[in-house]
Write an enzyme that holds these catalytic residues in place. Sequence first.
Site, PDB file in Angstrom:
ATOM      1  N   LYS A 180      -0.899   7.631   2.685  1.00  0.00           N
ATOM      2  CA  LYS A 180      -0.004   8.768   2.151  1.00  0.00           C
ATOM      3  C   LYS A 180       0.434   8.696   0.525  1.00  0.00           C
ATOM      4  O   LYS A 180       0.636   9.997  -0.146  1.00  0.00           O
ATOM      5  CB  LYS A 180       1.957   8.582   2.434  1.00  0.00           C
ATOM      6  CG  LYS A 180       1.936   9.192   3.885  1.00  0.00           C
ATOM      7  CD  LYS A 180       3.199   8.624   4.027  1.00  0.00           C
ATOM      8  CE  LYS A 180       3.528   8.633   5.675  1.00  0.00           C
ATOM      9  NZ  LYS A 180       5.124   8.368   6.215  1.00  0.00           N
ATOM     10  N   GLU A 195      -7.306   7.526  -4.193  1.00  0.00           N
ATOM     11  CA  GLU A 195      -6.172   6.327  -4.343  1.00  0.00           C
ATOM     12  C   GLU A 195      -5.518   6.805  -5.289  1.00  0.00           C
ATOM     13  O   GLU A 195      -5.543   6.657  -6.467  1.00  0.00           O
ATOM     14  CB  GLU A 195      -6.389   5.089  -4.343  1.00  0.00           C
ATOM     15  CG  GLU A 195      -7.508   4.925  -3.423  1.00  0.00           C
ATOM     16  CD  GLU A 195      -7.258   2.763  -2.616  1.00  0.00           C
ATOM     17  OE1 GLU A 195      -5.506   2.900  -2.097  1.00  0.00           O
ATOM     18  OE2 GLU A 195      -7.828   2.402  -3.462  1.00  0.00           O
ATOM     19  N   ASP A 196      -4.519   6.641  -5.005  1.00  0.00           N
ATOM     20  CA  ASP A 196      -2.877   6.338  -5.882  1.00  0.00           C
ATOM     21  C   ASP A 196      -3.347   4.650  -6.721  1.00  0.00           C
ATOM     22  O   ASP A 196      -3.083   5.305  -8.183  1.00  0.00           O
ATOM     23  CB  ASP A 196      -1.521   6.722  -4.953  1.00  0.00           C
ATOM     24  CG  ASP A 196      -1.114   5.583  -4.425  1.00  0.00           C
ATOM     25  OD1 ASP A 196      -2.149   3.973  -3.745  1.00  0.00           O
ATOM     26  OD2 ASP A 196      -0.396   4.949  -3.643  1.00  0.00           O
ATOM     27  N   ASP A 213      -4.921  -2.200  -6.823  1.00  0.00           N
ATOM     28  CA  ASP A 213      -3.538  -3.919  -7.167  1.00  0.00           C
ATOM     29  C   ASP A 213      -3.932  -4.881  -6.947  1.00  0.00           C
ATOM     30  O   ASP A 213      -5.061  -4.698  -7.031  1.00  0.00           O
ATOM     31  CB  ASP A 213      -1.894  -3.529  -5.489  1.00  0.00           C
ATOM     32  CG  ASP A 213      -0.923  -4.411  -6.291  1.00  0.00           C
ATOM     33  OD1 ASP A 213      -1.747  -5.544  -7.584  1.00  0.00           O
ATOM     34  OD2 ASP A 213      -0.243  -4.735  -5.818  1.00  0.00           O
ATOM     35  N   LYS A 217      -3.832  -1.970 -11.217  1.00  0.00           N
ATOM     36  CA  LYS A 217      -2.317  -2.789 -12.076  1.00  0.00           C
ATOM     37  C   LYS A 217      -3.285  -4.207 -11.865  1.00  0.00           C
ATOM     38  O   LYS A 217      -4.745  -4.277 -11.445  1.00  0.00           O
ATOM     39  CB  LYS A 217      -1.930  -3.770 -10.648  1.00  0.00           C
ATOM     40  CG  LYS A 217      -0.179  -3.168 -10.888  1.00  0.00           C
ATOM     41  CD  LYS A 217       0.551  -3.808  -9.610  1.00  0.00           C
ATOM     42  CE  LYS A 217       1.464  -2.583  -9.247  1.00  0.00           C
ATOM     43  NZ  LYS A 217       2.119  -3.811  -8.028  1.00  0.00           N
ATOM     44  N   PHE A 247       6.135  -3.882  -9.811  1.00  0.00           N
ATOM     45  CA  PHE A 247       5.620  -2.390  -8.387  1.00  0.00           C
ATOM     46  C   PHE A 247       6.484  -0.788  -9.043  1.00  0.00           C
ATOM     47  O   PHE A 247       7.557  -0.736  -9.962  1.00  0.00           O
ATOM     48  CB  PHE A 247       7.161  -2.767  -7.736  1.00  0.00           C
ATOM     49  CG  PHE A 247       7.104  -1.468  -6.617  1.00  0.00           C
ATOM     50  CD1 PHE A 247       5.341  -2.661  -5.615  1.00  0.00           C
ATOM     51  CD2 PHE A 247       7.392  -1.273  -6.181  1.00  0.00           C
ATOM     52  CE1 PHE A 247       5.845  -1.862  -4.327  1.00  0.00           C
ATOM     53  CE2 PHE A 247       7.300  -0.464  -4.876  1.00  0.00           C
ATOM     54  CZ  PHE A 247       6.693  -0.754  -4.018  1.00  0.00           C
ATOM     55  N   ASP A 253       6.240   5.454  -3.094  1.00  0.00           N
ATOM     56  CA  ASP A 253       7.332   5.218  -2.599  1.00  0.00           C
ATOM     57  C   ASP A 253       7.212   3.959  -2.670  1.00  0.00           C
ATOM     58  O   ASP A 253       6.798   2.537  -2.621  1.00  0.00           O
ATOM     59  CB  ASP A 253       7.485   6.018  -1.082  1.00  0.00           C
ATOM     60  CG  ASP A 253       6.608   4.854  -0.392  1.00  0.00           C
ATOM     61  OD1 ASP A 253       5.455   4.444  -0.697  1.00  0.00           O
ATOM     62  OD2 ASP A 253       7.177   4.056   0.382  1.00  0.00           O
TER      63      ASP A 253
HETATM   64  P1  5GP Z   1      -4.314  -3.288  -3.044  1.00  0.00           P
HETATM   65  O1  5GP Z   1      -4.438  -3.528  -1.337  1.00  0.00           O
HETATM   66  O2  5GP Z   1      -4.488  -2.800  -3.970  1.00  0.00           O
HETATM   67  O3  5GP Z   1      -2.705  -4.545  -3.207  1.00  0.00           O
HETATM   68  O4  5GP Z   1      -3.341  -1.751  -2.549  1.00  0.00           O
HETATM   69  C1  5GP Z   1      -3.263  -0.906  -2.166  1.00  0.00           C
HETATM   70  C2  5GP Z   1      -1.999  -0.262  -1.882  1.00  0.00           C
HETATM   71  O5  5GP Z   1      -0.969  -0.863  -2.011  1.00  0.00           O
HETATM   72  C3  5GP Z   1      -1.966   1.183  -2.947  1.00  0.00           C
HETATM   73  O6  5GP Z   1      -3.335   2.172  -2.005  1.00  0.00           O
HETATM   74  C4  5GP Z   1      -0.542   1.396  -2.504  1.00  0.00           C
HETATM   75  O7  5GP Z   1      -0.197   2.307  -1.636  1.00  0.00           O
HETATM   76  C5  5GP Z   1       0.349  -0.315  -2.149  1.00  0.00           C
HETATM   77  N1  5GP Z   1       0.682  -0.840  -3.614  1.00  0.00           N
HETATM   78  C6  5GP Z   1       0.142  -1.372  -4.156  1.00  0.00           C
HETATM   79  N2  5GP Z   1       0.799  -1.491  -5.621  1.00  0.00           N
HETATM   80  C7  5GP Z   1       1.913  -0.800  -5.152  1.00  0.00           C
HETATM   81  C8  5GP Z   1       2.709   0.059  -6.463  1.00  0.00           C
HETATM   82  O8  5GP Z   1       3.503  -0.758  -8.122  1.00  0.00           O
HETATM   83  N3  5GP Z   1       4.286   0.572  -5.738  1.00  0.00           N
HETATM   84  C9  5GP Z   1       3.805   1.345  -4.692  1.00  0.00           C
HETATM   85  N4  5GP Z   1       4.874   2.391  -4.499  1.00  0.00           N
HETATM   86  N5  5GP Z   1       2.658   0.856  -3.698  1.00  0.00           N
HETATM   87  C10 5GP Z   1       1.721   0.555  -3.774  1.00  0.00           C
END
Ligand code: 5GP
Length: 175
Positions: free
Chosen positions: A41, A97-98, A101, A129, A150, A157
């Site tokens: 979301k 994507e938002d 990470d 990130k 974070f 959220d």
């Molecule tokens: P990844 O798989 O790259 O570790 O994480 C991606 C997803 O994790 C993002 O689309 C997001 O939903 C969530 N996420 C990763 N880091 C953060 C953060 O700092 N804050 C929030 N709210 N969500 C995060």
Amino acid sequence: MADRLRPLISARRIKKRVAELAAQISADHTDAPLTLVIVLKGATVFAADLMRRIATPFVIDFVRASSYGQAARSSGQVIVEDEARLDIAGHRVILVEDIVDTGLTAGALITALRRFEPASLDVCALLHKHVAGAAPVDIRYKGFDIPDEFVVGYGMDYAERYRNLPGVYRLTVAG
Ligand code: 5GP
């Protein structure tokens, strides 16, 4: 003690950068049909602003990916949902994507979408990130690089809270 929010990226800076990304996407997609696949979301606010600035025709669709649950740390497992009904064969696709990470979510989504044989598949992420040992993801359209903290706001959220904040904030959870 209350959660602590510290400003990281202002609504003003986001607005300017989103317009730049949309201009770049518009310039790069003047030919084949473009589909924005928006990741639910957290990317919805970003995608809503981005799509209003894209000048070329496109369609939108949504997928779900979850790895975080209610926690502020990745569980390391990614579940992709709702991709089966996507109609993207031969389309130019941008995955919106938002935040990237660890890169696990983007990696899982790219693998899932490639099965449909899109003409091209690129990633657009508001935030990248920088995490030690993260899976490398080629983010063609990137908003901002951020440190390994974070963040919430602008659609993102913590346990469903803070999506309504207009900018991006670092969150330190109370307790
Ligand atoms: P990844 O798989 O790259 O570790 O994480 C991606 C997803 O994790 C993002 O689309 C997001 O939903 C969530 N996420 C990763 N880091 C953060 C953060 O700092 N804050 C929030 N709210 N969500 C995060």
